[in-house]
Motif scaffolding. Structure first.
Motif: not given
Length: 388
Positions: A48-54, A237-245, A267-271, A274-281
Protein backbone atom coordinates in the motif's frame (compact mmCIF):
# COMPACT_ATOMS: atom_id res chain seq x y z
CA UNK A 1 -11.23 27.97 -1.38
CA UNK A 2 -7.59 27.37 -0.42
CA UNK A 3 -7.69 26.07 3.16
CA UNK A 4 -4.80 24.42 4.91
CA UNK A 5 -5.27 20.73 5.67
CA UNK A 6 -2.93 19.46 8.35
CA UNK A 7 -4.29 15.95 7.77
CA UNK A 8 -2.81 15.91 4.25
CA UNK A 9 0.63 16.65 5.70
CA UNK A 10 0.20 13.85 8.24
CA UNK A 11 -0.95 11.40 5.55
CA UNK A 12 2.05 12.24 3.36
CA UNK A 13 4.46 12.05 6.28
CA UNK A 14 3.09 8.70 7.46
CA UNK A 15 3.53 7.33 3.94
CA UNK A 16 7.17 8.47 3.81
CA UNK A 17 7.78 6.97 7.25
CA UNK A 18 6.37 3.62 6.14
CA UNK A 19 8.44 3.72 2.95
CA UNK A 20 11.58 4.07 5.08
CA UNK A 21 10.41 1.29 7.41
CA UNK A 22 9.85 -1.33 4.70
CA UNK A 23 13.03 -0.39 2.79
CA UNK A 24 15.42 -0.59 5.74
CA UNK A 25 15.13 -3.82 7.74
CA UNK A 26 18.08 -5.02 9.77
CA UNK A 27 18.28 -8.00 7.43
CA UNK A 28 16.16 -8.97 4.44
CA UNK A 29 16.38 -12.60 5.60
CA UNK A 30 14.16 -11.96 8.63
CA UNK A 31 11.12 -9.73 8.07
CA UNK A 32 7.61 -9.99 9.48
CA UNK A 33 4.99 -10.94 6.88
CA UNK A 34 3.16 -7.57 6.77
CA UNK A 35 6.48 -5.85 5.99
CA UNK A 36 7.00 -8.01 2.89
CA UNK A 37 5.58 -7.48 -0.58
CA UNK A 38 3.15 -10.06 -1.88
CA UNK A 39 5.08 -12.74 -3.85
CA UNK A 40 2.97 -11.95 -6.93
CA UNK A 41 -0.82 -11.52 -6.85
CA UNK A 42 -2.28 -10.07 -3.68
CA UNK A 43 -1.68 -7.05 -1.51
CA UNK A 44 0.07 -6.76 1.85
CA UNK A 45 0.28 -3.59 3.99
CA UNK A 46 3.70 -2.98 2.42
CA UNK A 47 2.11 -2.99 -1.04
CA UNK A 48 0.00 0.00 0.00
CA UNK A 49 2.91 2.33 0.69
CA UNK A 50 4.04 3.27 -2.83
CA UNK A 51 0.55 3.82 -4.31
CA UNK A 52 -0.35 5.88 -1.25
CA UNK A 53 2.65 8.09 -1.95
CA UNK A 54 1.60 8.56 -5.59
CA UNK A 55 -1.89 9.38 -4.31
CA UNK A 56 -0.32 11.98 -1.99
CA UNK A 57 1.65 13.43 -4.93
CA UNK A 58 -1.68 13.95 -6.69
CA UNK A 59 -3.19 15.55 -3.56
CA UNK A 60 -0.31 18.02 -3.38
CA UNK A 61 -0.66 18.77 -7.09
CA UNK A 62 -4.21 19.98 -6.49
CA UNK A 63 -2.89 22.70 -4.20
CA UNK A 64 -0.05 23.65 -6.57
CA UNK A 65 -2.14 23.80 -9.74
CA UNK A 66 -3.75 27.20 -8.95
CA UNK A 67 -0.28 28.76 -8.96
CA UNK A 68 0.44 27.25 -12.37
CA UNK A 69 -2.82 28.69 -13.68
CA UNK A 70 -1.47 32.16 -12.95
CA UNK A 71 1.40 31.90 -15.46
CA UNK A 72 1.59 31.21 -19.18
CA UNK A 73 1.04 27.71 -20.55
CA UNK A 74 4.64 27.53 -21.74
CA UNK A 75 5.95 28.46 -18.29
CA UNK A 76 3.63 26.03 -16.52
CA UNK A 77 4.53 23.15 -18.84
CA UNK A 78 8.20 23.99 -18.43
CA UNK A 79 7.94 23.85 -14.64
CA UNK A 80 6.14 20.52 -14.76
CA UNK A 81 8.62 18.95 -17.18
CA UNK A 82 11.56 20.32 -15.21
CA UNK A 83 10.30 18.90 -11.92
CA UNK A 84 9.40 15.51 -13.35
CA UNK A 85 12.74 15.22 -15.12
CA UNK A 86 14.67 16.28 -12.02
CA UNK A 87 12.94 13.65 -9.85
CA UNK A 88 13.73 11.01 -12.49
CA UNK A 89 17.40 12.02 -12.65
CA UNK A 90 17.72 12.02 -8.86
CA UNK A 91 16.40 8.46 -8.86
CA UNK A 92 18.83 7.44 -11.59
CA UNK A 93 21.79 8.94 -9.73
CA UNK A 94 20.58 7.29 -6.53
CA UNK A 95 20.73 3.91 -8.29
CA UNK A 96 24.29 4.66 -9.38
CA UNK A 97 25.43 6.15 -6.06
CA UNK A 98 28.05 5.94 -4.53
CA UNK A 99 29.55 5.56 -8.03
CA UNK A 100 32.31 3.29 -6.69
CA UNK A 101 32.37 -0.20 -5.19
CA UNK A 102 34.80 -2.53 -3.51
CA UNK A 103 36.31 -5.23 -5.69
CA UNK A 104 38.78 -7.34 -3.74
CA UNK A 105 40.69 -4.69 -1.82
CA UNK A 106 40.31 -1.81 -4.26
CA UNK A 107 37.64 0.78 -4.96
CA UNK A 108 36.63 0.82 -8.61
CA UNK A 109 34.10 2.91 -10.55
CA UNK A 110 30.67 1.35 -10.96
CA UNK A 111 29.90 0.78 -14.62
CA UNK A 112 26.92 2.35 -16.34
CA UNK A 113 26.61 -0.81 -18.43
CA UNK A 114 24.60 -2.60 -15.73
CA UNK A 115 22.97 0.39 -14.03
CA UNK A 116 19.29 -0.01 -13.27
CA UNK A 117 17.49 2.73 -15.19
CA UNK A 118 14.12 2.66 -13.46
CA UNK A 119 13.11 2.78 -9.81
CA UNK A 120 10.77 4.35 -7.26
CA UNK A 121 11.78 7.98 -7.83
CA UNK A 122 11.86 7.44 -11.58
CA UNK A 123 8.26 6.22 -11.48
CA UNK A 124 7.26 9.18 -9.32
CA UNK A 125 8.91 11.56 -11.80
CA UNK A 126 7.26 10.03 -14.87
CA UNK A 127 3.84 9.66 -13.24
CA UNK A 128 3.95 13.21 -11.90
CA UNK A 129 5.01 14.65 -15.26
CA UNK A 130 2.24 13.06 -17.31
CA UNK A 131 -0.42 13.43 -14.64
CA UNK A 132 0.38 17.10 -14.06
CA UNK A 133 0.35 17.89 -17.78
CA UNK A 134 -2.94 16.02 -18.11
CA UNK A 135 -4.75 17.87 -15.32
CA UNK A 136 -3.29 21.22 -16.43
CA UNK A 137 -4.38 20.98 -20.06
CA UNK A 138 -7.47 18.77 -19.75
CA UNK A 139 -8.85 20.09 -16.47
CA UNK A 140 -11.34 18.24 -14.25
CA UNK A 141 -13.65 15.73 -15.92
CA UNK A 142 -11.48 15.24 -18.99
CA UNK A 143 -8.51 14.33 -16.79
CA UNK A 144 -10.73 11.84 -14.93
CA UNK A 145 -11.86 10.33 -18.23
CA UNK A 146 -8.22 10.03 -19.32
CA UNK A 147 -7.31 8.21 -16.09
CA UNK A 148 -10.22 5.82 -16.61
CA UNK A 149 -9.15 5.24 -20.21
CA UNK A 150 -5.58 4.51 -19.09
CA UNK A 151 -6.79 1.84 -16.67
CA UNK A 152 -9.14 0.23 -19.19
CA UNK A 153 -6.59 0.42 -22.00
CA UNK A 154 -3.88 -1.09 -19.81
CA UNK A 155 -6.19 -3.98 -18.93
CA UNK A 156 -7.05 -4.67 -22.57
CA UNK A 157 -3.43 -4.55 -23.71
CA UNK A 158 -2.28 -6.73 -20.83
CA UNK A 159 -5.04 -9.29 -21.37
CA UNK A 160 -4.55 -9.61 -25.14
CA UNK A 161 -0.80 -9.10 -25.50
CA UNK A 162 0.42 -11.86 -23.22
CA UNK A 163 3.62 -13.65 -24.24
CA UNK A 164 3.52 -17.49 -24.53
CA UNK A 165 5.94 -19.62 -22.53
CA UNK A 166 8.02 -22.48 -23.91
CA UNK A 167 4.95 -24.73 -24.05
CA UNK A 168 2.83 -22.15 -25.80
CA UNK A 169 0.68 -21.44 -22.72
CA UNK A 170 -0.17 -17.77 -22.16
CA UNK A 171 -0.76 -16.28 -18.71
CA UNK A 172 -0.74 -12.52 -19.41
CA UNK A 173 -0.65 -11.78 -15.67
CA UNK A 174 2.48 -13.82 -14.91
CA UNK A 175 6.02 -12.46 -14.77
CA UNK A 176 7.12 -13.93 -18.10
CA UNK A 177 3.69 -13.68 -19.72
CA UNK A 178 3.31 -9.99 -18.92
CA UNK A 179 3.97 -7.86 -22.02
CA UNK A 180 5.70 -5.15 -19.98
CA UNK A 181 8.50 -7.53 -19.00
CA UNK A 182 9.49 -7.97 -22.63
CA UNK A 183 8.97 -4.28 -23.45
CA UNK A 184 11.49 -3.29 -20.78
CA UNK A 185 13.99 -5.92 -21.93
CA UNK A 186 13.67 -4.74 -25.54
CA UNK A 187 13.87 -0.99 -24.84
CA UNK A 188 16.19 -0.83 -21.83
CA UNK A 189 18.12 -4.10 -22.06
CA UNK A 190 18.23 -6.84 -19.47
CA UNK A 191 21.40 -5.44 -17.89
CA UNK A 192 19.55 -2.26 -16.92
CA UNK A 193 16.64 -3.97 -15.18
CA UNK A 194 16.00 -5.05 -11.59
CA UNK A 195 17.00 -8.65 -10.87
CA UNK A 196 15.21 -9.16 -7.56
CA UNK A 197 12.82 -11.72 -9.03
CA UNK A 198 15.73 -13.85 -10.23
CA UNK A 199 15.28 -12.74 -13.84
CA UNK A 200 15.44 -9.33 -15.54
CA UNK A 201 12.12 -7.77 -14.52
CA UNK A 202 11.43 -4.28 -13.23
CA UNK A 203 8.48 -3.70 -10.86
CA UNK A 204 8.76 -0.02 -11.80
CA UNK A 205 8.78 -0.81 -15.52
CA UNK A 206 7.63 1.37 -18.38
CA UNK A 207 4.35 -0.42 -19.12
CA UNK A 208 3.20 -0.60 -15.50
CA UNK A 209 3.86 3.13 -15.11
CA UNK A 210 0.79 3.77 -17.29
CA UNK A 211 -1.74 2.94 -14.52
CA UNK A 212 0.51 4.71 -11.99
CA UNK A 213 -0.16 7.93 -13.93
CA UNK A 214 -3.87 7.33 -13.39
CA UNK A 215 -3.21 6.93 -9.65
CA UNK A 216 -1.68 10.41 -9.46
CA UNK A 217 -4.63 11.84 -11.42
CA UNK A 218 -7.08 10.23 -8.99
CA UNK A 219 -5.08 11.68 -6.10
CA UNK A 220 -5.37 15.08 -7.76
CA UNK A 221 -9.12 14.66 -8.17
CA UNK A 222 -9.51 13.87 -4.47
CA UNK A 223 -7.27 16.78 -3.46
CA UNK A 224 -9.12 19.14 -5.80
CA UNK A 225 -12.48 18.05 -4.40
CA UNK A 226 -11.26 18.62 -0.83
CA UNK A 227 -9.98 22.06 -1.79
CA UNK A 228 -13.15 23.10 -3.60
CA UNK A 229 -15.68 21.86 -1.04
CA UNK A 230 -13.84 23.07 2.03
CA UNK A 231 -14.08 21.64 5.53
CA UNK A 232 -17.60 20.28 5.68
CA UNK A 233 -19.33 17.11 6.82
CA UNK A 234 -20.69 16.60 3.31
CA UNK A 235 -17.17 16.65 1.85
CA UNK A 236 -15.97 13.95 4.26
CA UNK A 237 -19.09 11.85 3.74
CA UNK A 238 -18.66 11.98 -0.04
CA UNK A 239 -15.01 10.98 0.33
CA UNK A 240 -16.07 7.93 2.33
CA UNK A 241 -18.59 6.99 -0.36
CA UNK A 242 -16.09 7.50 -3.20
CA UNK A 243 -13.41 5.57 -1.34
CA UNK A 244 -15.72 2.64 -0.69
CA UNK A 245 -16.87 2.56 -4.32
CA UNK A 246 -13.28 2.48 -5.59
CA UNK A 247 -12.29 -0.13 -3.02
CA UNK A 248 -15.14 -2.46 -3.95
CA UNK A 249 -14.65 -1.81 -7.67
CA UNK A 250 -10.97 -2.72 -7.34
CA UNK A 251 -11.82 -5.93 -5.49
CA UNK A 252 -14.43 -6.87 -8.10
CA UNK A 253 -12.09 -6.06 -10.99
CA UNK A 254 -9.44 -8.11 -9.24
CA UNK A 255 -11.46 -11.24 -9.89
CA UNK A 256 -10.57 -10.84 -13.57
CA UNK A 257 -7.48 -8.60 -13.51
CA UNK A 258 -5.70 -9.72 -10.31
CA UNK A 259 -4.60 -7.13 -7.76
CA UNK A 260 -0.84 -7.04 -8.26
CA UNK A 261 1.69 -4.39 -7.31
CA UNK A 262 4.56 -5.70 -9.41
CA UNK A 263 2.71 -5.16 -12.68
CA UNK A 264 0.59 -2.38 -11.09
CA UNK A 265 -2.73 -3.72 -12.34
CA UNK A 266 -5.73 -1.46 -12.85
CA UNK A 267 -7.61 -3.27 -10.08
CA UNK A 268 -4.65 -2.54 -7.79
CA UNK A 269 -4.94 1.18 -8.61
CA UNK A 270 -8.64 1.30 -7.73
CA UNK A 271 -8.19 -0.85 -4.62
CA UNK A 272 -5.31 1.19 -3.18
CA UNK A 273 -6.81 4.54 -4.21
CA UNK A 274 -10.03 3.56 -2.47
CA UNK A 275 -8.16 2.63 0.70
CA UNK A 276 -6.11 5.83 0.57
CA UNK A 277 -9.28 7.92 0.17
CA UNK A 278 -10.96 6.19 3.12
CA UNK A 279 -7.90 6.67 5.33
CA UNK A 280 -7.55 10.31 4.30
CA UNK A 281 -11.24 10.95 4.96
CA UNK A 282 -10.84 9.37 8.40
CA UNK A 283 -7.83 11.58 9.10
CA UNK A 284 -9.73 14.71 8.05
CA UNK A 285 -12.63 13.74 10.31
CA UNK A 286 -10.39 13.07 13.30
CA UNK A 287 -7.76 15.77 12.85
CA UNK A 288 -9.57 18.68 11.18
CA UNK A 289 -13.03 18.29 12.75
CA UNK A 290 -12.38 16.67 16.11
CA UNK A 291 -8.98 18.26 16.68
CA UNK A 292 -7.23 15.01 17.54
CA UNK A 293 -3.67 16.27 17.24
CA UNK A 294 -0.86 14.96 19.39
CA UNK A 295 2.60 13.39 19.43
CA UNK A 296 1.71 10.86 16.71
CA UNK A 297 0.40 13.45 14.24
CA UNK A 298 3.37 15.73 14.95
CA UNK A 299 5.73 12.78 14.44
CA UNK A 300 4.36 12.05 10.96
CA UNK A 301 3.92 15.71 10.05
CA UNK A 302 7.68 16.29 10.31
CA UNK A 303 8.31 13.63 7.66
CA UNK A 304 5.75 15.32 5.42
CA UNK A 305 7.64 18.63 5.37
CA UNK A 306 10.58 17.30 3.29
CA UNK A 307 9.21 14.02 1.90
CA UNK A 308 11.36 13.47 -1.18
CA UNK A 309 14.54 14.74 0.48
CA UNK A 310 14.11 12.50 3.53
CA UNK A 311 13.33 9.50 1.33
CA UNK A 312 16.48 10.13 -0.73
CA UNK A 313 18.59 10.54 2.39
CA UNK A 314 17.24 7.25 3.77
CA UNK A 315 18.94 5.57 0.81
CA UNK A 316 22.03 7.78 0.54
CA UNK A 317 23.11 7.27 4.15
CA UNK A 318 23.24 3.43 4.07
CA UNK A 319 24.86 3.48 0.61
CA UNK A 320 27.54 5.90 1.81
CA UNK A 321 28.27 3.98 5.01
CA UNK A 322 28.50 0.74 3.03
CA UNK A 323 31.84 1.98 1.65
CA UNK A 324 33.29 1.79 5.16
CA UNK A 325 34.47 -1.77 5.74
CA UNK A 326 34.72 -3.34 9.18
CA UNK A 327 36.50 -6.73 9.42
CA UNK A 328 33.96 -9.48 10.00
CA UNK A 329 36.10 -12.60 10.23
CA UNK A 330 37.35 -15.19 7.78
CA UNK A 331 35.13 -17.16 5.43
CA UNK A 332 35.47 -20.87 4.67
CA UNK A 333 38.22 -20.12 2.15
CA UNK A 334 40.19 -18.20 4.77
CA UNK A 335 39.50 -14.85 3.15
CA UNK A 336 38.65 -11.80 5.24
CA UNK A 337 35.00 -10.68 5.05
CA UNK A 338 33.68 -7.24 5.94
CA UNK A 339 30.54 -5.57 7.17
CA UNK A 340 29.43 -1.93 7.17
CA UNK A 341 28.88 0.31 10.21
CA UNK A 342 25.11 -0.21 9.93
CA UNK A 343 25.62 -3.95 9.50
CA UNK A 344 27.81 -3.96 12.61
CA UNK A 345 25.18 -1.99 14.52
CA UNK A 346 22.47 -4.47 13.58
CA UNK A 347 24.52 -7.56 14.45
CA UNK A 348 25.98 -6.13 17.67
CA UNK A 349 23.10 -4.08 19.09
CA UNK A 350 19.80 -5.10 17.46
CA UNK A 351 20.06 -8.81 16.68
CA UNK A 352 20.97 -9.93 20.24
CA UNK A 353 17.87 -8.31 21.84
CA UNK A 354 15.64 -11.26 20.97
CA UNK A 355 15.92 -14.92 20.10
CA UNK A 356 13.48 -14.22 17.27
CA UNK A 357 15.52 -12.61 14.48
CA UNK A 358 12.50 -10.71 13.11
CA UNK A 359 12.42 -8.66 16.31
CA UNK A 360 16.02 -7.53 15.93
CA UNK A 361 15.46 -6.71 12.26
CA UNK A 362 12.38 -4.64 13.12
CA UNK A 363 14.19 -2.89 15.98
CA UNK A 364 16.92 -1.81 13.57
CA UNK A 365 14.31 -0.41 11.16
CA UNK A 366 12.60 1.53 13.97
CA UNK A 367 15.89 2.97 15.20
CA UNK A 368 16.74 4.01 11.65
CA UNK A 369 13.34 5.71 11.37
CA UNK A 370 14.11 7.54 14.61
CA UNK A 371 17.38 8.78 13.17
CA UNK A 372 15.68 9.95 9.96
CA UNK A 373 12.97 11.64 12.03
CA UNK A 374 15.65 13.53 13.96
CA UNK A 375 17.04 14.82 10.67
CA UNK A 376 13.56 15.75 9.45
CA UNK A 377 12.74 17.47 12.75
CA UNK A 378 15.95 19.49 12.72
CA UNK A 379 15.30 20.64 9.16
CA UNK A 380 11.75 21.64 10.08
CA UNK A 381 12.99 23.39 13.23
CA UNK A 382 15.45 25.40 11.11
CA UNK A 383 12.78 26.00 8.45
CA UNK A 384 14.88 24.20 5.82
CA UNK A 385 12.55 22.87 3.17
CA UNK A 386 14.02 21.25 0.07
CA UNK A 387 11.73 21.75 -2.93
CA UNK A 388 12.22 19.74 -6.09
Amino acid sequence: MNQRYYSLDVFRGATVCLMILVNNPGTWAHIYGPLKHAPWHGCTPTDLVFPFFLFAVGNALAFVMPRLEGISKQQAAGKIVKRGTLIFLIGLLLNWFPFVKWEDDSLIMKSFSNLRILGVLQRIGIAYLFAALSVYFLKGRKAFYLATLLLLGYWVITAFCGVPDATGFIDPYSLEGFWGTHLDRALLGSDHLYKGEGVPFDPEGLASTIPAIAQVIFGYMVGSYIQQKGKSDAMVANLFVAGMIMLLAGMAWGLEFPINKKIWTSSYVLYTTGLATLILATMIQLIEFRGLKGPLTRFFDVFGKNPLFIFVMSALIPKSLALIRIPHGLNEQGKMTYTSPLGWFYETVCAPVSAKPENGSLLYALIFIGFMWSLAWYMDHRKWYVKV
